[in-house]
Design a protein around this motif. Structure first.
Motif, PDB file in Angstrom:
ATOM      1  N   ILE A 270      42.560  -5.808  -9.270  1.00 10.52           N
ATOM      2  CA  ILE A 270      43.812  -6.295  -8.695  1.00 10.52           C
ATOM      3  C   ILE A 270      43.570  -7.518  -7.818  1.00 10.52           C
ATOM      4  CG2 ILE A 270      45.628  -5.736  -7.036  1.00 10.52           C
ATOM      5  CD1 ILE A 270      46.099  -4.669  -9.867  1.00 10.52           C
ATOM      6  N   ALA A 271      42.467  -7.533  -7.070  1.00  9.66           N
ATOM      7  CA  ALA A 271      42.167  -8.688  -6.230  1.00  9.66           C
ATOM      8  C   ALA A 271      41.937  -9.935  -7.083  1.00  9.66           C
ATOM      9  CB  ALA A 271      40.947  -8.400  -5.357  1.00  9.66           C
ATOM     10  N   ARG A 272      41.190  -9.798  -8.172  1.00  9.40           N
ATOM     11  CA  ARG A 272      40.965 -10.951  -9.055  1.00  9.40           C
ATOM     12  C   ARG A 272      42.254 -11.410  -9.708  1.00  9.40           C
ATOM     13  NH1 ARG A 272      35.944  -8.055 -10.419  1.00  9.40           N
ATOM     14  NH2 ARG A 272      37.020  -7.058 -12.181  1.00  9.40           N
TER      15      ARG A 272
ATOM     16  N   ALA B 160      43.657 -15.507  -1.750  1.00 13.48           N
ATOM     17  CA  ALA B 160      42.649 -16.560  -1.738  1.00 13.48           C
ATOM     18  C   ALA B 160      41.394 -16.091  -2.471  1.00 13.48           C
ATOM     19  CB  ALA B 160      42.296 -16.941  -0.301  1.00 13.48           C
ATOM     20  N   PRO B 161      40.732 -17.002  -3.187  1.00 15.08           N
ATOM     21  CA  PRO B 161      39.522 -16.601  -3.918  1.00 15.08           C
ATOM     22  C   PRO B 161      38.458 -15.968  -3.041  1.00 15.08           C
ATOM     23  CG  PRO B 161      40.263 -18.765  -4.657  1.00 15.08           C
ATOM     24  CD  PRO B 161      41.110 -18.405  -3.471  1.00 15.08           C
ATOM     25  N   ASP B 162      38.282 -16.472  -1.806  1.00 18.75           N
ATOM     26  CA  ASP B 162      37.226 -15.902  -0.963  1.00 18.75           C
ATOM     27  C   ASP B 162      37.545 -14.470  -0.535  1.00 18.75           C
ATOM     28  OD1 ASP B 162      39.296 -16.638   0.725  1.00 18.75           O
ATOM     29  OD2 ASP B 162      38.003 -17.493   2.274  1.00 18.75           O
ATOM     30  N   THR B 163      38.837 -14.120  -0.476  1.00 22.61           N
ATOM     31  CA  THR B 163      39.204 -12.734  -0.152  1.00 22.61           C
ATOM     32  C   THR B 163      38.787 -11.798  -1.280  1.00 22.61           C
ATOM     33  OG1 THR B 163      41.073 -13.400   1.236  1.00 22.61           O
ATOM     34  CG2 THR B 163      41.134 -11.182   0.323  1.00 22.61           C
ATOM     35  N   ALA B 164      39.111 -12.176  -2.502  1.00 19.57           N
ATOM     36  CA  ALA B 164      38.725 -11.347  -3.649  1.00 19.57           C
ATOM     37  C   ALA B 164      37.216 -11.262  -3.770  1.00 19.57           C
ATOM     38  CB  ALA B 164      39.324 -11.919  -4.928  1.00 19.57           C
ATOM     39  N   GLU B 165      36.533 -12.368  -3.501  1.00 16.38           N
ATOM     40  CA  GLU B 165      35.071 -12.363  -3.586  1.00 16.38           C
ATOM     41  C   GLU B 165      34.462 -11.457  -2.521  1.00 16.38           C
ATOM     42  OE1 GLU B 165      34.166 -16.480  -3.235  1.00 16.38           O
ATOM     43  OE2 GLU B 165      35.012 -16.998  -5.201  1.00 16.38           O
ATOM     44  N   ALA B 166      35.038 -11.449  -1.317  1.00 17.63           N
ATOM     45  CA  ALA B 166      34.530 -10.588  -0.246  1.00 17.63           C
ATOM     46  C   ALA B 166      34.703  -9.119  -0.589  1.00 17.63           C
ATOM     47  CB  ALA B 166      35.241 -10.926   1.067  1.00 17.63           C
ATOM     48  N   ILE B 167      35.853  -8.781  -1.184  1.00 10.20           N
ATOM     49  CA  ILE B 167      36.105  -7.393  -1.585  1.00 10.20           C
ATOM     50  C   ILE B 167      35.092  -6.958  -2.637  1.00 10.20           C
ATOM     51  CG2 ILE B 167      37.750  -5.855  -2.735  1.00 10.20           C
ATOM     52  CD1 ILE B 167      39.990  -7.615  -1.449  1.00 10.20           C
ATOM     53  N   ALA B 168      34.915  -7.787  -3.668  1.00  7.02           N
ATOM     54  CA  ALA B 168      33.983  -7.442  -4.739  1.00  7.02           C
ATOM     55  C   ALA B 168      32.555  -7.356  -4.219  1.00  7.02           C
ATOM     56  CB  ALA B 168      34.076  -8.462  -5.867  1.00  7.02           C
ATOM     57  N   ALA B 169      32.190  -8.242  -3.302  1.00  4.62           N
ATOM     58  CA  ALA B 169      30.820  -8.243  -2.773  1.00  4.62           C
ATOM     59  C   ALA B 169      30.527  -6.966  -2.006  1.00  4.62           C
ATOM     60  CB  ALA B 169      30.609  -9.463  -1.879  1.00  4.62           C
ATOM     61  N   LEU B 170      31.469  -6.527  -1.179  1.00  4.84           N
ATOM     62  CA  LEU B 170      31.251  -5.301  -0.416  1.00  4.84           C
ATOM     63  C   LEU B 170      31.202  -4.090  -1.338  1.00  4.84           C
ATOM     64  CD1 LEU B 170      30.833  -3.862   2.232  1.00  4.84           C
ATOM     65  CD2 LEU B 170      33.316  -3.861   2.602  1.00  4.84           C
ATOM     66  N   ILE B 171      32.048  -4.081  -2.352  1.00  7.86           N
ATOM     67  CA  ILE B 171      32.020  -2.983  -3.325  1.00  7.86           C
ATOM     68  C   ILE B 171      30.654  -2.925  -4.002  1.00  7.86           C
ATOM     69  CG2 ILE B 171      32.954  -2.163  -5.524  1.00  7.86           C
ATOM     70  CD1 ILE B 171      35.679  -3.291  -4.634  1.00  7.86           C
ATOM     71  N   ARG B 172      30.160  -4.077  -4.456  1.00  4.55           N
ATOM     72  CA  ARG B 172      28.846  -4.107  -5.110  1.00  4.55           C
ATOM     73  C   ARG B 172      27.734  -3.692  -4.153  1.00  4.55           C
ATOM     74  NH1 ARG B 172      30.862  -8.895  -7.745  1.00  4.55           N
ATOM     75  NH2 ARG B 172      30.041 -10.101  -5.990  1.00  4.55           N
ATOM     76  N   ASP B 173      27.797  -4.191  -2.916  1.00  8.97           N
ATOM     77  CA  ASP B 173      26.761  -3.852  -1.929  1.00  8.97           C
ATOM     78  C   ASP B 173      26.729  -2.359  -1.633  1.00  8.97           C
ATOM     79  OD1 ASP B 173      26.103  -6.509  -1.800  1.00  8.97           O
ATOM     80  OD2 ASP B 173      27.106  -6.894   0.110  1.00  8.97           O
ATOM     81  N   THR B 174      27.873  -1.699  -1.805  1.00  7.30           N
ATOM     82  CA  THR B 174      27.954  -0.255  -1.573  1.00  7.30           C
ATOM     83  C   THR B 174      27.411   0.532  -2.763  1.00  7.30           C
ATOM     84  OG1 THR B 174      29.911  -0.647  -0.201  1.00  7.30           O
ATOM     85  CG2 THR B 174      29.557   1.601  -0.909  1.00  7.30           C
ATOM     86  N   GLY B 175      27.185  -0.159  -3.866  1.00 13.96           N
ATOM     87  CA  GLY B 175      26.662   0.495  -5.055  1.00 13.96           C
ATOM     88  C   GLY B 175      27.727   0.961  -6.021  1.00 13.96           C
ATOM     89  N   LEU B 176      28.947   0.431  -5.851  1.00 18.28           N
ATOM     90  CA  LEU B 176      30.066   0.813  -6.705  1.00 18.28           C
ATOM     91  C   LEU B 176      30.366  -0.290  -7.719  1.00 18.28           C
ATOM     92  CD1 LEU B 176      32.281   2.286  -3.863  1.00 18.28           C
ATOM     93  CD2 LEU B 176      31.430   3.593  -5.821  1.00 18.28           C
ATOM     94  N   PRO B 177      31.016   0.060  -8.830  1.00 18.11           N
ATOM     95  CA  PRO B 177      31.294  -0.932  -9.880  1.00 18.11           C
ATOM     96  C   PRO B 177      32.514  -1.792  -9.563  1.00 18.11           C
ATOM     97  CG  PRO B 177      32.110   1.217 -10.558  1.00 18.11           C
ATOM     98  CD  PRO B 177      31.378   1.429  -9.252  1.00 18.11           C
ATOM     99  N   VAL B 178      32.559  -2.978 -10.156  1.00 16.11           N
ATOM    100  CA  VAL B 178      33.690  -3.891  -9.958  1.00 16.11           C
ATOM    101  C   VAL B 178      34.342  -4.270 -11.280  1.00 16.11           C
ATOM    102  CG1 VAL B 178      32.777  -4.846  -7.817  1.00 16.11           C
ATOM    103  CG2 VAL B 178      32.162  -5.919  -9.995  1.00 16.11           C
TER     104      VAL B 178
END
Length: 349
Positions: A267-269, A278-296
Motif C-alpha cells: 500500500i505504501a508503494r 512521499a517516496p522516502d516515507t514508503a522506503e522507510a517503512i519497507a526498510a524497517l520491515i526488512r530490518d525486522t526480518g519480515l517480507p515486503v
C-alpha cells in the motif's frame, strides 16, 4: 506495573509488567464476580503456562477448567466455537463467571466470541502470550472466527473485563512469532507514533514494556472515540486489507504478521505512485520491515489479491477503505471503489 484504562462500552484496565501470571487469580478476582473460570488456550501455551495459571486461579478461590485447542489459525473455526460453547454449558458457567483467554490472537478471538455469545455475554479476561496479541488483538474488543469465505467473518465487538500482559511470557516466543508481533508494532508507529517508529531502529531488543504501552495507548485512544469501527478505528487496518488477502491466497500458510508486513509495503508503494505518499516515507517503512526480518513483497498477482479482498469484512458495499501513510506517524483514510482495488494493488507489487 503500567496500568492503561480503556473507556469503552465496558471500562477496563490493561496491566503491563513482568511476573503477572502468578498474580492473575487475585487480579481477575477483582474484575469478575463469579468464581468459576474456563481457561481457553492452545496446546503449545498450555504446556508452558497452563498449570501456572490454574494454580494462580485456585489460590484465589476459583474453580477452573481448561479448554485446549490445537495451535494455529486453522483452529479459529466454527467447529471449535460450537465445541467451546457446549463445553461452557457443560461446565455450568453462569453470567457472573468468566472465560479467560491464555494465548495469542487465535485463542483470544475464539474465546472472546464465545464469551460474547454464551448466555448473551459473560465475563472475559485476556492474558496475551504473543507480542501481536499484547499490542493489538487482546485490546479493543474485536472477537471473531474464520469462515470458509474469509477471515474473521463471524464475530462480535465485546470488550474484556481485564487484560493482563505479563511481558515475561514473551521470552519463550519463537523468533518468527515475535517478528509477527513486530509487524503490528511497526503499524502503530507508521499511523500514529513517529517516536515509536524511530525507537524500533535502535540496536538490540526494544523495551517491550514501553513498546506495548505505547501501542495499546494508541489503540485505547482510537477505540475511545470509535469503538465500532465507523471512522478513525479504520486506521488500525493499515496493511490489513492486502494482508488478509495474502493470508487467504496462501491458505493461511503465510502468517498474519508476515502478511500485514507485505500489505503495509504494498500500500505504501502504491500510494507513492498515486501521489499520496512521499517516496522516502514508503522506503522507510519497507526498510524497517526488512530490518525486522519480515517480507515486503509477494508472488500473488494483483487479480488474485483483489478477489480475496472483495470478501474481506472491511468492504462496505462497493467501496473499500484503504489506510494511506501520509508521513511516518500520520495516516489518512481513503475510500476507493472495489473495482479499482486490483489496479491499486498492482501499483504496489
Amino acid at each position: 506495573m503500567r496500568t492503561i484504562t480503556v473507556p469503552a462500552a465496558k471500562t477496563y484496565d490493561i496491566l503491563i509488567a513482568s511476573g503477572l501470571l502468578d498474580e492473575a487469580g487475585e487480579l481477575i478476582a477483582k474484575a469478575v464476580k463469579g468464581r468459576l473460570a474456563a481457561v481457553v488456550t492452545d496446546d503449545t501455551v498450555s504446556s508452558l503456562y497452563g498449570e501456572r495459571l490454574l494454580a494462580a486461579l485456585h489460590q484465589a478461590g476459583f474453580s477452573a477448567v481448561s479448554f485446549v485447542i490445537s495451535h494455529g489459525e486453522a483452529s479459529k473455526n466454527a467447529d471449535n466455537y460450537i465445541k467451546l460453547l457446549n463445553f461452557l454449558a457443560g461446565q455450568g458457567l453462569t453470567r457472573s463467571d468468566a472465560v479467560i483467554a491464555l494465548g495469542g490472537g487465535v485463542v483470544g478471538d475464539l474465546a472472546g466470541f464465545a464469551a460474547a455469545t454464551y448466555l448473551r455475554g459473560i465475563g472475559f479476561v485476556q492474558i496475551p502470550t504473543t507480542l501481536l496479541a499484547a499490542v493489538d488483538s487482546a485490546v479493543g474488543g474485536k472477537t471473531a472466527i474464520d469462515l470458509a469465505a474469509g477471515k474473521n467473518l463471524a464475530g462480535a465487538f465485546y470488550q474484556p473485563d481485564l487484560v493482563i500482559c505479563d511481558v515475561s511470557l514473551l521470552d519463550t516466543l519463537p523468533a518468527s512469532v515475535f517478528r509477527d508481533g513486530m509487524a503490528e508494532v511497526i503499524k502503530y508507529g507508521v499511523i500514529a507514533d513517529k517516536e515509536l517508529f524511530d525507537l524500533l531502529h535502535a540496536p538490540g531488543k526494544p523495551d517491550l514494556t514501553e513498546v506495548i504501552a505505547r501501542c495499546v495507548t494508541i489503540k485505547r485512544d482510537i477505540v475511545a472515540v470509535d469503538e465500532f469501527e465507523e471512522g478513525p478505528r479504520k486506521l488500525l487496518n493499515f496493511g490489513h486489507t492486502v494482508g488478509h488477502a495474502v493470508e487467504a491466497c496462501s491458505e493461511y500458510t503465510i502468517s498474519h504478521g508476515s502478511a500485514v508486513a507485505i500489505g503495509m509495503a504494498v500500500i505504501a508503494r502504491a500510494a507513492v505512485k498515486l501521489g499520496l505518499t512521499a517516496p522516502d516515507t514508503a522506503e522507510a517503512i519497507a526498510a524497517l520491515i526488512r530490518d525486522t526480518g519480515l517480507p515486503v513483497a509477494t508472488d500473488f498477482t494483483a487479480a488474485a489479491l483483489a478477489r480475496a479482498a472483495y470478501s474481506d469484512k472491511k468492504r462496505r458495499g462497493g467501496t473499500i477503505t484503504l489506510v494511506i501513510p501520509s508521513q511516518i506517524g500520520k495516516a489518512t483514510l481513503r475510500d476507493v471503489p472495489a473495482s479499482e482495488l486490483e489496479h491499486i494493488i498492482g501499483l504496489g507489487l
